[in-house]
Design a protein around this motif. Structure first.
Motif, short mmCIF file in Angstrom:
data_model
loop_
_atom_site.label_atom_id
_atom_site.label_comp_id
_atom_site.label_asym_id
_atom_site.label_seq_id
_atom_site.Cartn_x
_atom_site.Cartn_y
_atom_site.Cartn_z
N LEU A 62 2.07 -9.15 1.91
CA LEU A 62 2.00 -7.99 0.74
C LEU A 62 1.62 -8.58 -0.47
N ILE A 63 1.75 -9.69 -0.62
CA ILE A 63 1.57 -10.86 -1.83
C ILE A 63 0.04 -11.48 -1.76
N MET A 64 0.01 -12.07 -0.86
CA MET A 64 -1.26 -12.83 -0.58
C MET A 64 -1.80 -12.62 0.81
N GLY A 65 -1.53 -11.91 1.57
CA GLY A 65 -2.17 -11.59 2.88
C GLY A 65 -3.47 -11.16 2.83
N GLU A 66 -4.40 -11.39 3.89
CA GLU A 66 -5.63 -10.91 3.79
C GLU A 66 -5.75 -9.36 4.06
N ARG A 67 -4.57 -8.74 4.36
CA ARG A 67 -4.67 -7.09 4.81
C ARG A 67 -3.83 -6.65 3.63
N LYS A 68 -3.47 -7.32 2.66
CA LYS A 68 -2.56 -6.64 1.47
C LYS A 68 -3.29 -5.27 1.13
N VAL A 69 -4.38 -5.32 0.79
CA VAL A 69 -4.94 -4.12 0.19
C VAL A 69 -5.03 -2.97 1.13
N ARG A 70 -4.98 -3.02 2.46
CA ARG A 70 -4.95 -2.16 3.41
C ARG A 70 -3.57 -1.78 3.46
N ASP A 71 -2.52 -2.58 3.59
CA ASP A 71 -1.05 -2.50 4.13
C ASP A 71 -0.33 -1.95 2.93
N LEU A 72 -0.31 -2.79 1.66
CA LEU A 72 0.44 -2.14 0.50
C LEU A 72 0.70 -0.62 0.47
N PRO A 73 -0.53 0.23 0.38
CA PRO A 73 -0.31 1.40 -0.18
C PRO A 73 0.53 2.24 0.94
N TYR A 74 0.69 1.72 2.31
CA TYR A 74 1.71 2.29 3.27
C TYR A 74 3.07 2.02 2.69
N TRP A 75 3.27 0.93 2.22
CA TRP A 75 4.77 0.64 1.95
C TRP A 75 5.01 1.24 0.64
N VAL A 76 4.12 1.74 -0.23
CA VAL A 76 4.47 2.27 -1.35
C VAL A 76 4.71 3.85 -1.19
N ARG A 77 4.16 4.37 -0.08
CA ARG A 77 4.49 5.65 0.38
C ARG A 77 5.81 5.59 1.15
N ILE A 78 6.08 4.67 1.89
CA ILE A 78 7.59 4.71 2.41
C ILE A 78 8.37 4.28 1.47
N ALA A 79 8.34 3.68 0.37
CA ALA A 79 9.44 3.40 -0.57
C ALA A 79 9.55 4.72 -1.49
N ASP A 80 8.49 5.47 -1.45
CA ASP A 80 8.72 6.82 -2.29
C ASP A 80 9.43 7.89 -1.28
N GLY A 81 9.68 7.59 0.13
CA GLY A 81 10.30 8.53 0.87
C GLY A 81 9.24 9.45 1.65
N GLU A 82 8.01 9.08 1.61
CA GLU A 82 7.00 10.00 2.11
C GLU A 82 7.02 9.70 3.62
N PRO A 83 6.54 10.62 4.81
CA PRO A 83 6.45 10.24 6.27
C PRO A 83 5.19 9.51 6.31
N VAL A 84 5.35 8.67 7.43
CA VAL A 84 4.20 8.09 7.87
C VAL A 84 4.25 7.67 9.23
N ASP A 85 2.95 7.50 9.84
CA ASP A 85 2.88 7.17 11.30
C ASP A 85 3.20 5.68 11.58
N TRP A 86 4.32 5.29 12.00
CA TRP A 86 4.48 3.85 12.22
C TRP A 86 3.51 3.26 12.99
#
Length: 219
Positions: free
Chosen positions: A34-58
Motif C-alpha cells: 500500500l506504500i510502494m506496491g504496483e497495485r497500491k492505487v487499485r488496493d488502497l481505496p478498498y482499505w479506506v472503506r474497510i477502515a471506515d467500517g464499510e462492507p466489502v467483498d473480500w
C-alpha cells in the motif's frame, strides 16, 4: 487464497512475504504494497472503506493476491478466516518484549516523526499516501491497540489474548504457528511443498525500516 496471515506486523512479515512467494504462494499482500506496491492505487481505496467500517467483498479486495501477511489485513483476521474457509491460517508470533520494542522503534517512531513534520522528503523514497495514514490510525492504533500503545502492561495482555483468541477460534488442523527462527519447514508443511535448501529470507529489520522511512538507524 493460499495463506491467511493473522499475526501482527513486526513479527518477520516482510521475510514471510518473500518466503511465501518462494514457496509458490505469492503474490503475498503486505502493508508495503500500500506504500510502494504496483497495485497500491487499485488496493488502497478498498482499505479506506474497510477502515471506515464499510462492507466489502473480500474476494474482490484480494483479487490478484494469493496470500496476505502483516497489517492492515491482520486487523481483520476474523473476517478473512471466515471469508476464505479453505485457506490455511498462519499465526506469526514473536516474544512480546522484542515485538513491542520493534513497534516502538519503527511504526510508532515514524508516526511521531510524521506528526511532528520531521520526515524529510526524499525524491528516492515513496511517501505513504495521506489516505493510508488514516487507515493505519483507524485499524492499528485505534483498532488493535485501542489508543493505548504507551500502556505496556495493557499491550502485553492484548498481545497474549489476541494469540489465544486466534488459537481458540481457528481449528488446529487449519492453523500453523510460526515464529522468527522457525524457518522454512512449518511453511512448507502448511503448503504441502518441499522446503528449499536456501537460507530463509531475513528482511526489513528495525534499522532497515527506519532508514527506509527517513529516520536514523539505531546504534
Amino acid at each position: 487464497m493460499k495463506v491467511i496471515g493473522v499475526g501482527f506486523g513486526r513479527t518477520g512479515t516482510m521475510s514471510l512475504k518473500q518466503a511465501l512467494a518462494d514457496l509458490g504462494a505469492g503474490p503475498c499482500f503486505h502493508m508495503i504494497d500500500l506504500i510502494m506496491g504496483e497495485r497500491k492505487v487499485r488496493d488502497l481505496p478498498y482499505w479506506v472503506r474497510i477502515a471506515d467500517g464499510e462492507p466489502v467483498d473480500w474476494n474482490e479486495v484480494f483479487d490478484g493476491w494469493n496470500a496476505t501477511v502483516d497489517w492492515p489485513a491482520a486487523s481483520k483476521w476474523r473476517e478473512l478466516v471466515a471469508a476464505f474457509p479453505d485457506a490455511p491460517v498462519l499465526l506469526n508470533v514473536r516474544e512480546f518484549d522484542g515485538w513491542y520494542a520493534s513497534c516502538a522503534n519503527t511504526i510508532r517512531a515514524v508516526k511521531l516523526a510524521a506528526q511532528a513534520g520531521e520526515l524529510e522528503p526524499d525524491a528516492n523514497r515513496e511517501e505513504p499516501a495521506p489516505e493510508l495514514w488514516g487507515v493505519i490510525e483507524r485499524l492499528i492504533w485505534e483498532g488493535d491497540f485501542q489508543g493505548r500503545f504507551e500502556d505496556r502492561a495493557w499491550m502485553r495482555t492484548m498481545y497474549d489474548e489476541r494469540i489465544e483468541e486466534i488459537r481458540a477460534t481457528v481449528p488446529a488442523e487449519r492453523l500453523t504457528v510460526w515464529s522468527i527462527g522457525d524457518g522454512w519447514q512449518p511453511l512448507a508443511d502448511m503448503l504441502g511443498v518441499a522446503a528449499p535448501p536456501t537460507p530463509f529470507p531475513r528482511l526489513h529489520d528495525t534499522n532497515d525500516f527506519r532508514v527506509e522511512f527517513g529516520l536514523p538507524a539505531l546504534a
